[in-house]
Design an enzyme around this catalytic site. Structure first.
Site, PDB file in Angstrom:
ATOM      1  N   CYS A 139       0.841  -1.190   0.000  1.00 38.29           N
ATOM      2  CA  CYS A 139       0.000   0.000   0.000  1.00 38.29           C
ATOM      3  C   CYS A 139       0.877   1.241   0.000  1.00 38.29           C
ATOM      4  CB  CYS A 139      -0.911  -0.008   1.224  1.00 38.29           C
ATOM      5  SG  CYS A 139      -1.804  -1.558   1.453  1.00 38.29           S
TER       6      CYS A 139
ATOM      7  N   THR B 138      12.502 -10.227 -10.235  1.00 38.43           N
ATOM      8  CA  THR B 138      13.510  -9.668 -11.126  1.00 38.43           C
ATOM      9  C   THR B 138      14.892  -9.648 -10.483  1.00 38.43           C
ATOM     10  OG1 THR B 138      11.971  -8.345 -12.454  1.00 38.43           O
ATOM     11  CG2 THR B 138      14.210  -7.518 -12.252  1.00 38.43           C
ATOM     12  N   SER B 139      14.970  -9.353  -9.204  1.00 41.29           N
ATOM     13  CA  SER B 139      16.268  -9.325  -8.530  1.00 41.29           C
ATOM     14  C   SER B 139      16.906 -10.708  -8.515  1.00 41.29           C
ATOM     15  CB  SER B 139      16.107  -8.795  -7.101  1.00 41.29           C
ATOM     16  OG  SER B 139      15.704  -7.439  -7.111  1.00 41.29           O
TER      17      SER B 139
ATOM     18  N   SER C 105      17.909  -6.590  -4.019  1.00 38.99           N
ATOM     19  CA  SER C 105      16.556  -6.023  -3.960  1.00 38.99           C
ATOM     20  C   SER C 105      16.598  -4.597  -4.488  1.00 38.99           C
ATOM     21  CB  SER C 105      16.026  -6.030  -2.524  1.00 38.99           C
ATOM     22  OG  SER C 105      14.838  -5.276  -2.403  1.00 38.99           O
ATOM     23  N   GLN C 106      15.724  -4.287  -5.424  1.00 40.52           N
ATOM     24  CA  GLN C 106      15.667  -2.919  -5.937  1.00 40.52           C
ATOM     25  C   GLN C 106      15.292  -1.955  -4.837  1.00 40.52           C
ATOM     26  OE1 GLN C 106      14.462   0.729  -7.056  1.00 40.52           O
ATOM     27  NE2 GLN C 106      12.740  -0.619  -6.654  1.00 40.52           N
TER      28      GLN C 106
ATOM     29  N   THR D  37      11.937  -5.500   0.408  1.00 43.30           N
ATOM     30  CA  THR D  37      11.150  -6.689   0.106  1.00 43.30           C
ATOM     31  C   THR D  37      11.046  -7.589   1.334  1.00 43.30           C
ATOM     32  OG1 THR D  37      12.084  -6.538  -2.118  1.00 43.30           O
ATOM     33  CG2 THR D  37      10.872  -8.544  -1.562  1.00 43.30           C
TER      34      THR D  37
ATOM     35  N   HIS E 283      12.446 -32.528 -21.950  1.00 46.57           N
ATOM     36  CA  HIS E 283      11.895 -33.145 -20.743  1.00 46.57           C
ATOM     37  C   HIS E 283      10.530 -32.547 -20.388  1.00 46.57           C
ATOM     38  CE1 HIS E 283      15.687 -35.242 -20.045  1.00 46.57           C
ATOM     39  NE2 HIS E 283      16.275 -34.105 -20.395  1.00 46.57           N
TER      40      HIS E 283
END
Length: 695
Positions: free
Chosen positions: A2, A387-388, A432-433, A437, A588
């Site tokens: 938020c 992404t990180s 982490s950007q 996180t 596979h």
């Protein structure tokens, strides 16, 4: 997930219209975090009569006004002005001092609706209001207790119990002290908040507003980001003077304005002087003064004066232009095209050039005292999410190659779920950007408790990971507005490659290889600038793919991560199903998906896996796959001799840097797909910028 914003003006007269517009604009600066409802609270007219509530207590000020609406912020703006007309609210009314709070909500408990939006209220009269970022894990226990004490709940949120608990605590403490609960406020606002904090479990950033404490705000946090911006006239001190006495003496009535936000983007246009609030700190704004207290969870200290903390303000290292789109249609588009500059800033001062611009070395100031320890590590763990994680995966081979240390990849949530072993001889690198996180933060605490050396790679100065690790590297890639990370991804790869170079600089056997990589690092921004010229080509490709239901992306070696990141971006923003697949595992299972209907991207740029990818292309073609081949410039004839597949040609760089080049056209593809499909590029459905909840 938020967004929180609050504004308090002291002895600085502002009209209600100005205050409300400022709150709305603060929320707009937080839109990129993702949300599905919004709300604000402002003060009522001072002339209104005090409200007597059912308990018989008389409030010190009229009940605050609360406005909440589901959907976009503009829905809230429209409904506010409609309600203001109906209620004959005077928007030109001036306030010498005023405290307003605002919130964007990403639903975690209950569907998006006005009743499930913030600010949440204690009940009749809005005696206590709260905005909350995070998640309260024991909210059902709190709700059950409060229901037994006669409180009524209206929403499905985990937050509603917090303002109700604040009211319960205040009433209980006043009763303990023999107060009748009237105008005289025996219990300090901060004491109420600290007692509430003792009952909460989970992650949160909270701002409290109360009719009992007019023109005051109290903020606290544990695991979720929160910043305080300070703007005052005629006083440029860089310290906040904290005293236990909360009187305004010594402040001389100087006009002051305070801004609280969960992201610096909402503050930087007002002031660059900020206080990064630490976990378990309680910040009280009253009478033009800021007081910071350290929360003590010891319940035996109830009603005792809390310990004050001396803190200094820092300066935001960002410019107002970074929070504006400029000539671009969307923030994601802007970020993609900023990558030559973000890479330049990331490498500035770290990539050292010798005479005639020859490679000389790598200087990582934040790690220079720890490189020997990392070199002696039994293994290196890269820990991240989304992404990180992909960025670390892209650079893993070169770290292993140049350091000679085994590298383990860990998705933060999975590491925590299985309590994977971490030892004192390990180095854990947290990528982490945002640096906030939730899963990565919890993994950091887990690694620290096991004695590992913890290294942070973040794009946010003063973030929780930056503060909590033993050492680290700041990306300096610039502000990432928009949920989908782009320029942070390429800068993360560049930083980890530089880390590999620094770890291997004591080896003569790899010197030639390291020099070649450093030379290409120096030229990398110009190469990315060349790749951006493919924008029109990728837009045409997106137009062909816009009606497809699925996309497969095959990569291997350095570019397995590129396949994962391409698929992540496509599904994240364009809402098309996409899957990144390691090409060596094609037989596979994934080969069963291939037919003439499904588009397939094969990443086959020049590296040790080129011939293997050529074989993959041939097998996919034999099964009538609709192929899009990414290859190095000049290799189109080799990779697709019959010219029956679409080609994306990119410049050649050292193999460990190729993922930076290769992802750029695929970012453009995801962007244009999203625009063509009619979705919001910067605010993907159901997603948020900084994941501050644990699942």
């Amino acid at each position: 997930m938020c967004g929180i914003f609050a504004y308090l003006n002291y002895n600085a007269t502002r009209e209600r219209r100005h205050i409300v517009d400022l709150l709305f604009n603060g929320l707009r600066r937080l839109e990129h975090r993702g949300y599905d409802s919004a709300g604000i609270s402002t003060d009522a007219d001072p002339c209104c009569a005090p409200l007597t509530v059912s308990s018989g207590a008389v409030l010190r000020s009229p009940p605050p006004l609360v406005f909440r609406q589901e959907g976009k912020i503009e829905n809230l703006v429209s409904s506010f002005h409609h309600e203001a007309v109906v209620a004959e609210l005077d928007l030109e009314l001036s306030f010498t001092s005023h405290a307003g709070i605002a919130h964007t909500m990403s639903a975690t408990h209950g569907e998006p609706s006005p009743i499930n939006s913030h600010p949440e209220t204690s009940g009749e009269g809005n005696e206590f209001l709260v905005v909350h970022n995070g998640i309260i894990t024991n909210y059902m226990d709190l709700k059950g207790t409060l229901l037994r004490y006669g409180f009524h709940f209206e929403s499905d949120t985990d937050t509603e119990g917090i303002p109700k608990l604040a009211k319960f605590v205040r009433d209980s403490l006043n009763q303990d002290l023999g107060s009748d609960g009237g105008d005289k406020q025996v219990v300090p606002f901060t004491q109420i908040v600290m007692d509430v904090m003792r009952q909460l479990k989970g992650a949160y950033a909270l701002i409290f507003k109360s009719s009992y404490y007019p023109n005051e705000l109290v903020a606290c946090k544990r695991g979720s980001p929160l910043l305080l911006g300070v703007k005052e006239t005629g006083d440029m001190r860089t310290d906040i003077n904290v005293e236990s006495d909360l009187s305004a003496e010594g402040h001389h009535g100087k006009p002051k304005q305070y801004y609280l936000a969960s992201d610096a983007n909402a503050i930087v246009e007002h002031t660059r002087r900020v206080l990064v609030i630490e976990d378990n700190e309680v910040v009280h704004m009253k009478d033009g003064a800021v007081h910071v207290f350290k929360f003590d969870s010891d319940k035996s200290r109830r009603l005792l004066r809390p310990a004050s903390v001396q803190r200094g303000l820092s300066t935001l290292e960002m410019e107002v232009e970074q929070i504006r789109k400029g000539n671009f249609e969307h923030f994601m588009q802007k970020k993609i095209h900023e990558q030559p500059d973000s890479l330049t800033m990331t490498m500035r001062g770290r990539l050292i050039r010798g005479r005639e611009q020859k490679a000389k070395g790598i200087l990582l100031g934040g790690l220079k005292d720890h490189l020997k320890t990392i070199r002696r590590s039994r293994r290196i763990l890269f820990i991240g999410c989304g992404t990180s994680y992909n960025a670390a995966l892209a650079a893993r081979p070169v770290v292993e190659e140049l350091s000679g240390i085994p590298v383990t990849m860990e998705i933060a949530s999975d590491l925590l779920d299985r309590q994977g072993p971490i030892y004192r001889e390990d180095t854990a690198i947290f990528v982490s950007q945002s640096g906030e996180t939730a899963d990565t933060l919890q993994a950091l605490e887990y690694a620290k408790s096991n004695g590992a050396l913890c290294v942070g790679i973040t794009n946010t100065v003063g973030s929780a990971i930056a503060r909590g690790t033993h050492c680290g590297i700041h990306l300096n890639a610039g502000c990432e507005i928009g949920v989908a990370s782009t320029k942070a991804y390429t800068s993360q790869i560049a930083v980890i490659v530089m880390l590999a170079l620094a770890l291997g600089d004591d080896s003569l056997s790899t010197q030639q290889r390291r020099n070649a990589i450093m030379d290409d690092l120096y030229n990398l921004p110009s190469k990315v600038r060349d790749v951006l010229k493919l924008d029109k080509h990728m837009k045409e490709l997106a137009a062909l793919l816009m009606d497809e239901q699925s996309l497969l992306v095959f990569g291997r070696g350095y570019n397995y991560a590129t396949a994962l990141e391409c698929a992540l971006k496509v599904k994240q923003v364009s809402l098309m199903h996409a899957e990144g697949i390691v090409a060596g595992d094609m037989k596979h299972g994934p080969l069963a998906l291939v037919d003439e209907t499904i588009p397939i991207i094969v990443i086959a740029t020049r590296d040790a896996c080129l011939n293997k990818q050529q074989s993959v292309r041939q097998q996919l073609k034999a099964r009538k796959g609709r192929l899009i081949v990414m290859c190095t410039e000049g290799d189109a004839e080799f990779m697709c001799p019959d010219r029956r597949c679409r080609i994306i040609e990119v410049p050649k760089v050292q193999d460990c840097l190729q993922p930076i080049i290769n992802i750029v056209p695929l970012q453009l593809l995801a962007y244009h797909l999203t625009v063509f499909r009619g979705f919001n590029v910067d605010q993907p459905r159901n997603l948020a910028k900084s994941v501050t909840t644990q699942w």
